[in-house]
Structures are given as structure tokens and as C-alpha cells.
Design a protein around this motif. Structure first.
Motif, PDB file in Angstrom:
ATOM      1  N   LEU A 689      60.541  24.843  -2.314  1.00  0.00           N
ATOM      2  CA  LEU A 689      61.471  25.762  -3.507  1.00  0.00           C
ATOM      3  C   LEU A 689      62.755  25.828  -2.820  1.00  0.00           C
ATOM      4  O   LEU A 689      63.893  26.119  -3.619  1.00  0.00           O
ATOM      5  N   GLN A 690      62.742  26.219  -1.409  1.00  0.00           N
ATOM      6  CA  GLN A 690      64.170  26.767  -0.840  1.00  0.00           C
ATOM      7  C   GLN A 690      64.894  25.288  -0.723  1.00  0.00           C
ATOM      8  O   GLN A 690      66.054  25.707  -0.525  1.00  0.00           O
ATOM      9  N   SER A 691      64.693  24.346  -0.975  1.00  0.00           N
ATOM     10  CA  SER A 691      65.391  23.066  -0.620  1.00  0.00           C
ATOM     11  C   SER A 691      66.083  22.399  -1.885  1.00  0.00           C
ATOM     12  O   SER A 691      66.984  21.805  -1.875  1.00  0.00           O
ATOM     13  N   PHE A 692      65.598  23.234  -3.205  1.00  0.00           N
ATOM     14  CA  PHE A 692      66.545  22.683  -4.325  1.00  0.00           C
ATOM     15  C   PHE A 692      67.858  23.209  -4.814  1.00  0.00           C
ATOM     16  O   PHE A 692      67.904  24.548  -4.595  1.00  0.00           O
ATOM     17  N   THR A 717      57.181  32.375 -14.124  1.00  0.00           N
ATOM     18  CA  THR A 717      57.549  31.355 -13.052  1.00  0.00           C
ATOM     19  C   THR A 717      58.778  31.526 -12.492  1.00  0.00           C
ATOM     20  O   THR A 717      58.781  31.355 -11.402  1.00  0.00           O
ATOM     21  N   LEU A 718      59.570  32.069 -12.998  1.00  0.00           N
ATOM     22  CA  LEU A 718      61.001  32.501 -12.737  1.00  0.00           C
ATOM     23  C   LEU A 718      60.697  33.657 -11.448  1.00  0.00           C
ATOM     24  O   LEU A 718      61.241  33.662 -10.509  1.00  0.00           O
ATOM     25  N   LEU A 719      59.793  34.582 -11.984  1.00  0.00           N
ATOM     26  CA  LEU A 719      59.656  35.844 -10.524  1.00  0.00           C
ATOM     27  C   LEU A 719      58.716  35.381  -9.369  1.00  0.00           C
ATOM     28  O   LEU A 719      59.028  35.567  -8.453  1.00  0.00           O
ATOM     29  N   LEU A 720      57.789  34.212  -9.767  1.00  0.00           N
ATOM     30  CA  LEU A 720      57.138  33.521  -8.845  1.00  0.00           C
ATOM     31  C   LEU A 720      58.013  32.781  -7.810  1.00  0.00           C
ATOM     32  O   LEU A 720      57.770  33.117  -6.623  1.00  0.00           O
ATOM     33  N   ILE A 721      58.912  31.807  -8.506  1.00  0.00           N
ATOM     34  CA  ILE A 721      59.671  31.297  -7.625  1.00  0.00           C
ATOM     35  C   ILE A 721      60.767  32.086  -6.758  1.00  0.00           C
ATOM     36  O   ILE A 721      60.940  31.612  -5.637  1.00  0.00           O
ATOM     37  N   ARG A 722      61.408  32.943  -7.376  1.00  0.00           N
ATOM     38  CA  ARG A 722      62.470  33.743  -6.799  1.00  0.00           C
ATOM     39  C   ARG A 722      61.705  34.632  -5.550  1.00  0.00           C
ATOM     40  O   ARG A 722      62.169  34.819  -4.362  1.00  0.00           O
ATOM     41  N   ASP A 723      60.392  35.000  -5.851  1.00  0.00           N
ATOM     42  CA  ASP A 723      59.710  35.849  -4.775  1.00  0.00           C
ATOM     43  C   ASP A 723      59.134  34.776  -3.489  1.00  0.00           C
ATOM     44  O   ASP A 723      59.484  35.317  -2.302  1.00  0.00           O
ATOM     45  N   LYS A 727      60.890  35.202   0.339  1.00  0.00           N
ATOM     46  CA  LYS A 727      60.052  34.862   1.686  1.00  0.00           C
ATOM     47  C   LYS A 727      60.582  33.901   2.569  1.00  0.00           C
ATOM     48  O   LYS A 727      60.445  34.043   3.889  1.00  0.00           O
ATOM     49  N   ARG A 728      61.101  33.002   2.105  1.00  0.00           N
ATOM     50  CA  ARG A 728      61.200  31.538   2.942  1.00  0.00           C
ATOM     51  C   ARG A 728      62.887  31.534   3.576  1.00  0.00           C
ATOM     52  O   ARG A 728      63.093  30.955   4.532  1.00  0.00           O
ATOM     53  N   LEU A 729      63.598  32.038   2.711  1.00  0.00           N
ATOM     54  CA  LEU A 729      64.998  31.973   2.939  1.00  0.00           C
ATOM     55  C   LEU A 729      65.516  32.958   3.938  1.00  0.00           C
ATOM     56  O   LEU A 729      64.894  34.190   3.808  1.00  0.00           O
ATOM     57  N   PRO A 730      66.589  32.902   4.546  1.00  0.00           N
ATOM     58  CA  PRO A 730      67.052  33.901   6.003  1.00  0.00           C
ATOM     59  C   PRO A 730      67.498  34.972   5.006  1.00  0.00           C
ATOM     60  O   PRO A 730      68.307  34.714   4.036  1.00  0.00           O
ATOM     61  N   MET A 731      67.401  36.193   5.477  1.00  0.00           N
ATOM     62  CA  MET A 731      68.003  37.549   4.809  1.00  0.00           C
ATOM     63  C   MET A 731      69.495  37.555   5.133  1.00  0.00           C
ATOM     64  O   MET A 731      69.937  37.253   6.343  1.00  0.00           O
ATOM     65  N   SER A 732      70.182  37.936   4.080  1.00  0.00           N
ATOM     66  CA  SER A 732      71.750  38.123   4.452  1.00  0.00           C
ATOM     67  C   SER A 732      72.094  39.446   4.462  1.00  0.00           C
ATOM     68  O   SER A 732      71.581  40.155   3.681  1.00  0.00           O
ATOM     69  N   GLY A 747      66.328  43.279  -5.187  1.00  0.00           N
ATOM     70  CA  GLY A 747      67.267  42.892  -4.307  1.00  0.00           C
ATOM     71  C   GLY A 747      66.985  41.785  -3.336  1.00  0.00           C
ATOM     72  O   GLY A 747      68.067  40.871  -3.260  1.00  0.00           O
ATOM     73  N   GLU A 748      65.936  41.623  -2.871  1.00  0.00           N
ATOM     74  CA  GLU A 748      65.574  40.321  -2.138  1.00  0.00           C
ATOM     75  C   GLU A 748      65.576  39.106  -3.233  1.00  0.00           C
ATOM     76  O   GLU A 748      66.287  37.912  -2.690  1.00  0.00           O
ATOM     77  N   MET A 749      65.236  39.151  -4.407  1.00  0.00           N
ATOM     78  CA  MET A 749      65.553  38.100  -5.387  1.00  0.00           C
ATOM     79  C   MET A 749      66.888  37.744  -5.615  1.00  0.00           C
ATOM     80  O   MET A 749      67.389  36.600  -5.818  1.00  0.00           O
ATOM     81  N   GLN A 750      67.746  38.754  -5.745  1.00  0.00           N
ATOM     82  CA  GLN A 750      69.132  38.598  -5.887  1.00  0.00           C
ATOM     83  C   GLN A 750      69.983  37.786  -4.872  1.00  0.00           C
ATOM     84  O   GLN A 750      70.546  36.815  -4.931  1.00  0.00           O
ATOM     85  N   GLN A 751      69.447  38.289  -3.756  1.00  0.00           N
ATOM     86  CA  GLN A 751      70.089  37.389  -2.513  1.00  0.00           C
ATOM     87  C   GLN A 751      69.377  35.921  -2.552  1.00  0.00           C
ATOM     88  O   GLN A 751      70.237  35.067  -2.198  1.00  0.00           O
ATOM     89  N   ALA A 752      68.122  35.675  -2.835  1.00  0.00           N
ATOM     90  CA  ALA A 752      67.781  34.226  -3.061  1.00  0.00           C
ATOM     91  C   ALA A 752      68.332  33.601  -4.248  1.00  0.00           C
ATOM     92  O   ALA A 752      68.732  32.305  -4.220  1.00  0.00           O
TER      93      ALA A 752
END
Length: 884
Positions: A689-692, A717-723, A727-732, A747-752
Motif C-alpha cells: 500500500l505504501q508504494s501506490f 476500507t479507507l481507514l484500514l488502508i490509512r492505518d 505504520k509503514r511510512l516514515p513519520m514526518s 494525525g498519523e493518517m493525515q501524514q500518510a
């Protein structure tokens, strides 16, 4: 030898004469023996005849004395077990002809007791009652006739006495001439004005006519007629036939009840007038008028004098009260039916230049809102909604919609758009626009019903004043509908429009909000108008001629009214041409003097082509093959399209091929199939999911009929994908513009969401608030955007050509451009100057969005004022589609 041995006959004849009937036993014994006749008068086969015959061969002395106790006891013991004698064939035939049971004379009483049932008693009782009533009526009529005869004789004697007195006085007078004149004058004065026989006849006729219905109603059950049913004749009671005829008359004739009341009133007046004529000395006309007064006002009979006039007047007043009660019932029923008709929406809509909506769906609320906003500048309008629902339910559902109608009145009617009578009820021929909504459910069935509705609309004899806007569910059915409706019909394929819009929004985040602003009537929208003062000007000059609008195209009269978006700068406006603009309202803009605009140079000569992308489809739509073909045309070569749903891979290929997709002809994208459930976390975790670059969450075909269920599935589906992405993308460490801290899950999902774009297909407008509050997804509000498109096409039929080109694979489209394509960092330019610079790239700038703003500004005011721009700003343009 005893009597038992000597006189007893043979056993074969013993039961015929030794056991007489009970009636014979209880008869008194004869005092002396009588000789029997040789030829008896009783029936041949009756018991009496058999007994007489047997006795004729026996001596009279052998007859035992009737007083013997021994035989009396024997007779009493054996009298009841004796069976009834079966009648002969001749008796059966006679009984069948006479319709009466034939029984032996000796057993008449017992046979009547056995055979008489409720029907026999009822018939005998009715005939007895009939005879009694006939006797009473005859006696009453005889007494009345005798009374009136004596009364007439008295009147004749009084007339004779009067004439004799007058003649006597005439003889005693001096002048014979004067005497004869006075005699004739007095005779005329004392004339009662009618023949007594005629009065009696009138009274008898009135009583007879009054008695006939009573007798007919009483004894109509005895009258039956025959009718043929095939080869079988059956008897039908006359009362049932009359009841059936009356029922048919009242059902078929619309004015049967008032007519029956009128006939009853006339009968009461006529019969009452005849009766009054028979018991009074007034003329027939005066009696009829007096009868009418008794019917109209039952209190008028109080002034009657005499027994006869009082009885007649009371009878007429009683009939008048019945008629008045009938009239009250008819009036009450008529008023109730009228109010019921108004309540259920059966009355005709007497309107013109109104907007007619046929059908009911979840898009109706957004459609009514857009039409109300569009009619606000006109002070309101009339919108008529006709659907196969109860009128009260529709009005309650519309009342629950939370928006202001802004002076627009919504009228609901119950009916079917397939019935011409219902279409005429809503004044379909006078409507300025007719919108046919698609039904929820199967796409083919919905489009088939829309086709039948269009056929019904075209079949209206009066013709149609406005155009028809039809919402279709499948793009393949558009050709058939155009073939039937021609230029009168404009189609909006909702499913196809949303699919293409989702692809555009996935490639250009933020475009959904711009489409909402353009399609909705709340901000700026498209308008077409002719401006004669602009004839002979080039399109480059026309662009800066409207301070409150932005020209986008030209409707060329020489090309049959074809609309050309983004024409050449050198195009000269001809006579008859019209200008397509984006403005706030149709009366809010006008051309002005040309301003002075500085033309600069572009900082870049070309746009760097985008690299290959990776896109994920979550879910399965009906038009999946169309979306794949559009993506193949837009994306760069080497791009990947991942499809993740619960449809088996072989079934996917079959559906795509059946839809017209040739997998071997895909040039720019490669299909990657993954099978799984979009609402199960472990299935989603198997995807990168992090590569799309873009993820499209589609309203799945299996649940698209239920807006709430489809939106719940898409939101999960949206909430599961963002969560999973968070977890996989580096925090900013970048602070997000929202109100949620980085420590919260939102907040974590907004950064994703800053790393990839997720477009969710939303069917219910209420789900919009959830996504807009969390700011974790760009969204597409499907039903609301379709409703906006329907309302815009309903207001102006020509706009549909503009929307079709903007949504098509070829031609022009809405795009979002970075500011570095038109200006330098910190450069001060007016909007007109940016507009002129964009023309060097054959683009029309219609708005912008600054870096720290959430929404774009379409058709900005004060276009001549300069302002400082940033390279982080973006511009919204109309440009030709880019082919990678």
C-alpha cells in the motif's frame, strides 16, 4: 277356531290391511257395518283401497268388534314400526308436475310433519301474509272509495241546492238580465275548479304508485328469470339482477348518485302533488308547488287543515326529510372524495414553465437543492415531482431535507410516468424541462424503464415545450435512447461520469472540490449568451472583456451551433455566435472596455512529463473496462494497475472481455490481479500500500444498491488502508494544517495522506462530513455531483455538450497547474496578466488556489488588481488532455 287363525289372511297380505295407519286407529268405530262399494273412490294404490278390497271378500260377521281390548292393544303395539308406503310412478310424475309432494290420504298429516322444513313454512307463511295484506288493502281501498263517493254525493247535493237558491233569488229580482248574470257569476264563484272524478283518480294513482315499490320490494324474492351459461340454463333471482344493474349503473356513470337523488325528489313531488290534488280543492299546479314546499321545508305542513291534507302533507314532509338526508350524504361523500383526491395528489397541476421530475431516488434531495439555488435569482420557481409513491410520504420526506428552498415551491403528485393520463395531470406539455431519474437496482432494468418513459413523453399529443434530461446507468444504452428521443433528449450517464471523474481526481488531487464549485449553482457555473457588441473581436480580446466572468468557448452558428472549448486566439466572433463563460449568475456579467494588460513571457517552455505510476483499484464496478481504457490513454507507458476485489481472476477476465475490453491492446498499463476482501485487514496487508501513487476505493457492485452499506464499506476500507500506511511510512516532523496532533491516529493518517492520494466513491452526502472533518482522503460525492449535472443540463440543454467534452477521453479537460509554469517566485501580476500568459500554452485560467488555502477560487473578482504570487500556488485551467 279363534279369530286369529280363522280371519287372518296370508302373510303376504297381512301388512297391507291388518296394520292401518294411526289416523285409522284413532277414528271412532262405526256403529253398524256398511256395505263397501265395488268401485272405490280412493286411489288405486292407496291403503284404503287395499283395505276395502280385502274386506269385500270377507263376511261382515267375521269383522271383529272394534271394542275388543286384545286387538286394541295389538294395534297400539305395532302401529309405529309400520313403514311408509312408496308412491307409485304415476304419483311421482304428478307430484313433479304440480311441484307438490304426493302422499297417501290417510297419512297426510304425518307426511306433512316429516317433509315440511323451514322453506315450506316460510313459503306458506309468505303466501298467508300475501293474502292477508291483499285483503287488508282491498278493504282499505273499498272504504276509502266509499268515503270519497259519499263525499262527492254530498258535494253534488250542495251544488244543486246552491243552484236552486240562486235561481230562486233570480226569479224574485226585477231585471231578468241582471239576474241571469248574477246567477252565472255566483255559479262560477262556487265552482270548485275541477272534476271530482279526476281528483279521485289522482288520489288512487298516487296511492297505487306508492304501493307498487313496497309490494315489489317485499315479494321480489319469488320472481326469478332464466339465463343461459353455455348449454346450461340456470335460474337467477330478480332482486340479484336488479342489484347488479344498479351497482353497474352507480359504478360506470359518474353522475349516477345526483341523478338518482333528482329522480327521487321529482317522484316525491309528483306523487305528493297528485295526492294533494285528490284531497284538496286547489288546482294541480298549486298542489305541485305546495308539495315542493313540503319537500323543501318540512315545517310547512303545520298550516294544513283536515285529515286528508294533513296525512298527505306529513307523508310528503317525511319523504322530504329522507331526500334531505340523502342529499347531505351525497354532499359529504363528494367533499370527502375531493379532499381525499387532493391529499393523494390526483388533481391536475395547472402550471407552466415549471421543472418536472419523474421518479424518486436518493439523488432527489441534492437535485431539489440545486434547482432551488438556480431559481433564487428569479424569485423562486415551481418544481413538480411525480413518482409511484404516496403523496403524503413524498411531502414528509422532502420536509425532512435540511436546506432552504429559497422561494421555490415543490409540488408532489402520485402517478406513473408510463401512463399518459398521469403525465397530462402534471402538465408535461408545458414544462420547460423534464428530468427522468434512474431507479435504484439493476442498471439494465432502470435504463429500460427510462426508455419506456421517454417513449411515453414523445407520445404526448400536445407536444413538449421543454427538453428531456435522462439519467442513465449504463453507457451502452445511451445510443438507443438517443435513437428514440433525438435532439429532444439529453443523457447523463451517472456511473460513467463518476468513473471518469474519479480517474481525473486521482491524477490531480483537489479536482473534486473544483468540480463541485463549477457544477453547483452556489458558486460559478457555465452560461451561454449572445453579445452583439462583441462581433468582430478576436477571442484573445474577448477573454479580458468581462470583469465578472471568464470566457471559455464559442458557440459557432456557422457550424450548426457547435460549442468549441478553448478556441484559437485569432478566432473572430461572427454574427449569431454566442460566448460560453463561467460566471456567478446569468445576469451578473456584461462586457466592458478592454483593460491594459502587460504581456510577459513564460518561465518554462514545456511541462516535464510524468513518470510511470502505480494505481490500486479496491472493489469492482460495472464499468471497470471503461475506466481501464481511460487510464491506459492517460498514464505513461510502464504504469501498473492493481485490481483488488473478491471476484475470481477468471471471472474478471470474462467480465472485461464481455464489456468490450481487449486486454492485448493495452499499451501503457499492465494489469495486476489480487483477490481478497477489502474490509479485512490481513488481506489488505498483503498489498504494498505504501508504494501506490493513487488508490481508488470503489462502491462495490454487490452493495451499490444500498448507499449506506456501500459508504460504510468504503469508509472501513479507507481507514484500514490509512492505518496500514501510517505504520509503514516514515513519520514526518512537518506540522499538518489540521487540528489533530501527530500523536493521534487521525494525525498519523493525515501524514500518510500526504504521501499518496486516496479517492473514495461516496454515495450518501452525509458521509461527506466524516471525510472532510478527518482530512484523510480526497473524496468524490457521487450522487451530489450527478444531481448537479442533471440540474445544470435541465437549466440549459447546451451545457451537456460542454460537460461531455470535459469528461471525455479526447478534447479539453479541467487541470491543476503549478504556478511555476506561468510566473516567477514573488512576482506581482494581475489575474488578467496570468490569463494572457497562459494563452501562450493554449490554456484558459479559470481560478487559483493559494498555498495556505483549502479551497480554490473560481472566477476571482478584481481581475485587474496586482498581487504577489508564490510558486506553491496552483492554477485551475481548461486545457487539452495530455497524452503521455
Amino acid at each position: 277356531m279363534s279369530l286369529d287363525s280363522e280371519d287372518s289372511p296370508s302373510p303376504s297380505f297381512d301388512r297391507d290391511w291388518f296394520f292401518p295407519s294411526p289416523s285409522f286407529i284413532h277414528e271412532s268405530p262405526p256403529k253398524s257395518p256398511k256395505s263397501h262399494r265395488r268401485f272405490p273412490t280412493t286411489p288405486k294404490h292407496s291403503p284404503d283401497s287395499i283395505l276395502s278390497k280385502s274386506q269385500s271378500f270377507r263376511p261382515s260377521s267375521s269383522i271383529p268388534p272394534p271394542a275388543t281390548s286384545k286387538y286394541g292393544i295389538l294395534r297400539r303395539r305395532v302401529e309405529f314400526p309400520r313403514p311408509l308406503i312408496k308412491p307409485s310412478k304415476q304419483e311421482q310424475h304428478d307430484s313433479f308436475l304440480d311441484r307438490k309432494p304426493v302422499v297417501p290420504s290417510e297419512k297426510k298429516q304425518s307426511t306433512e310433519k316429516v317433509s315440511s322444513g323451514p322453506s315450506v313454512h316460510r313459503v306458506r307463511f309468505r303466501w298467508d301474509l300475501t293474502i292477508t295484506v291483499a285483503i287488508v288493502i282491498t278493504a282499505l281501498a273499498s272504504s276509502v272509495h266509499k268515503n270519497f263517493t259519499l263525499h262527492n254525493q254530498v258535494i253534488d247535493l250542495q251544488d244543486q241546492i246552491l243552484k236552486l237558491n240562486v235561481t230562486l233569488r233570480a226569479c224574485n229580482s226585477f231585471s231578468n238580465v241582471d239576474a241571469s248574470d248574477s246567477v252565472m257569476q255566483e255559479i262560477d264563484d262556487y265552482d270548485y275548479g275541477g272534476d271530482n272524478g279526476l281528483k279521485n283518480l289522482a288520489l288512487i294513482v298516487s296511492l297505487t304508485l306508492l304501493a307498487i315499490p313496497v309490494l315489489a320490494f317485499k315479494y321480489i324474492d319469488f320472481v326469478s328469470t332464466s339465463r343461459s351459461s353455455g348449454n346450461i340454463w340456470e335460474a337467477v333471482l330478480l332482486n340479484k339482477q336488479l342489484a347488479y344493474r344498479v351497482d353497474v349503473f352507480l359504478s360506470v356513470r359518474p353522475y349516477a348518485k345526483p341523478l338518482a337523488l333528482l329522480v327521487a325528489t321529482l317522484l316525491v313531488i309528483c306523487l305528493g302533488g297528485l295526492a294533494m290534488f285528490g284531497v284538496t280543492n286547489d288546482s294541480l299546479a298549486d298542489c305541485l308547488w305546495l308539495s315542493w314546499t313540503f319537500v323543501a321545508d318540512s315545517g310547512n305542513h303545520a298550516n294544513s287543515e283536515g285529515i286528508g291534507p294533513r296525512l298527505v302533507s306529513v307523508s310528503i314532509s317525511f319523504g322530504g326529510m329522507l331526500i334531505f338526508a340523502m342529499m347531505l350524504g351525497l354532499v359529504s361523500d363528494a367533499i370527502s372524495e375531493k379532499f381525499d383526491s387532493l391529499r393523494k395528489g390526483r388533481s391536475k397541476v395547472v402550471e407552466q414553465n415549471h421543472t418536472l421530475i419523474l421518479g424518486w431516488s436518493d439523488k432527489l434531495g441534492s437535485l431539489l437543492n440545486q434547482l432551488a439555488i438556480a431559481n433564487e435569482s428569479l424569485g423562486g420557481g415551481i418544481v413538480v415531482v411525480m413518482a409511484e409513491r404516496d403523496k403524503e410520504e413524498m411531502e414528509m420526506d422532502i420536509a425532512k431535507m435540511e436546506f432552504d428552498f429559497k422561494g421555490t415551491f415543490v409540488i408532489c403528485r402520485s402517478g406513473s410516468p408510463l401512463i399518459l393520463a398521469d403525465l397530462k395531470k402534471v402538465s408535461v406539455s408545458k414544462a420547460r424541462a423534464i428530468i427522468v431519474l434512474a431507479e435504484d437496482g439493476n442498471a439494465d432494468q432502470s435504463d429500460a424503464r427510462a426508455l419506456r418513459t421517454v417513449l411515453s413523453l414523445i407520445g404526448v399529443k400536445e407536444g413538449l415545450k421543454g427538453h428531456i434530461v435522462v439519467e442513465l446507468s449504463d453507457l451502452d444504452n445511451e445510443v438507443l435512447l438517443k435513437l428514440v428521443g433525438g435532439d429532444l433528449v439529453e443523457t447523463v450517464v451517472a456511473h460513467d461520469v463518476i468513473g471518469r471523474l474519479m480517474i481525473q481526481c486521482a491524477r490531480q488531487p483537489g479536482l473534486a472540490q473544483i468540480w463541485e464549485d463549477i457544477l453547483g449553482f452556489e458558486n460559478c457555473e457555465f452560461y451561454i449568451k449572445r453579445w452583439p457588441q462583441l462581433h468582430g473581436m478576436q477571442f484573445e480580446d474577448i477573454l479580458i472583456s468581462f470583469p465578472d466572468a471568464i470566457p471559455c468557448g464559442i458557440k459557432v452558428a456557422s457550424f450548426g451551433g457547435k460549442i468549441i472549448l478553448n478556441p484559437e486566439d485569432s478566432y473572430v466572433l461572427q454574427e449569431g455566435d454566442e460566448v460560453l463563460v463561467i460566471a456567478e449568475d446569468d445576469d451578473s456579467y456584461a462586457p466592458a472596455a478592454l483593460p491594459t494588460v502587460w504581456r510577459g513571457s513564460l518561465p518554462k517552455d514545456s511541462i516535464v512529463p510524468k513518470p510511470a505510476e502505480r494505481i490500486l483499484f479496491c472493489g469492482w464496478r460495472r464499468d471497470m473496462e471503461d475506466m481501464i481504457m481511460v487510464l491506459d490513454a492517460f498514464l505513461a507507458q510502464g504504469s501498473e494497475l492493481w485490481m483488488f476485489n473478491d471476484v475470481p481472476e477468471k471471472e474478471r477476465e470474462r467480465k472485461l472481455i464481455d464489456g468490450g475490453l481487449d486486454l492485448s491492446r493495452l499499451e501503457n498499463i499492465q494489469l495486476v490481479n489480487r483477490e481478497g476482501n477489502t474490509v479485512i485487514r490481513r488481506h489488505l496487508e498483503s498489498l504494498p500500500l505504501q508504494s501506490f501513487d493513487s488508490i481508488l476505493i470503489l462502491a462495490d457492485e454487490s452493495v451499490e444498491d444500498s448507499a449506506m452499506q456501500a459508504d460504510s464499506r468504503s469508509l472501513a476500507t479507507l481507514l484500514l488502508i490509512r492505518d496500514i500506511q501510517s505504520k509503514r511510512l516514515p513519520m514526518s516532523n512537518q506540522v499538518h494544517g489540521g487540528s489533530f496532533s501527530q500523536d493521534t491516529w487521525i494525525g498519523e493518517m493525515q501524514q500518510a495522506s500526504d504521501k499518496s492520494v486516496i479517492i473514495s466513491e461516496i454515495l450518501d452526502p452525509r458521509t461527506k462530513n466524516l471525510l472532510s472533518m478527518s482530512k484523510i482522503s480526497d473524496y468524490v460525492l457521487s450522487n451530489e455531483l450527478v444531481s448537479m449535472a442533471l440540474a445544470m443540463v435541465a437549466e440549459d440543454q447546451q451545457i451537456n455538450d460542454v460537460l461531455k467534452e470535459l469528461f471525455a477521453e479526447e478534447g479539453n479537460e479541467l487541470q491543476i497547474r503549478q504556478a511555476d509554469l506561468y510566473l516567477f517566485e514573488g512576482e506581482e501580476l494581475s489575474f488578467y496578466e496570468v490569463l494572457i500568459r497562459a494563452r501562450q500554452r493554449r490554456e484558459i485560467v479559470i481560478g487559483y488556489r493559494v498555498s495556505n488555502a483549502e479551497r480554490a477560487v473560481i472566477n476571482p473578482p478584481a481581475k485587474s488588481e496586482r498581487r504577489r504570487w508564490s510558486l506553491k500556488d496552483v492554477f485551475v485551467v481548461i486545457a487539452e488532455k495530455e497524452w503521455e
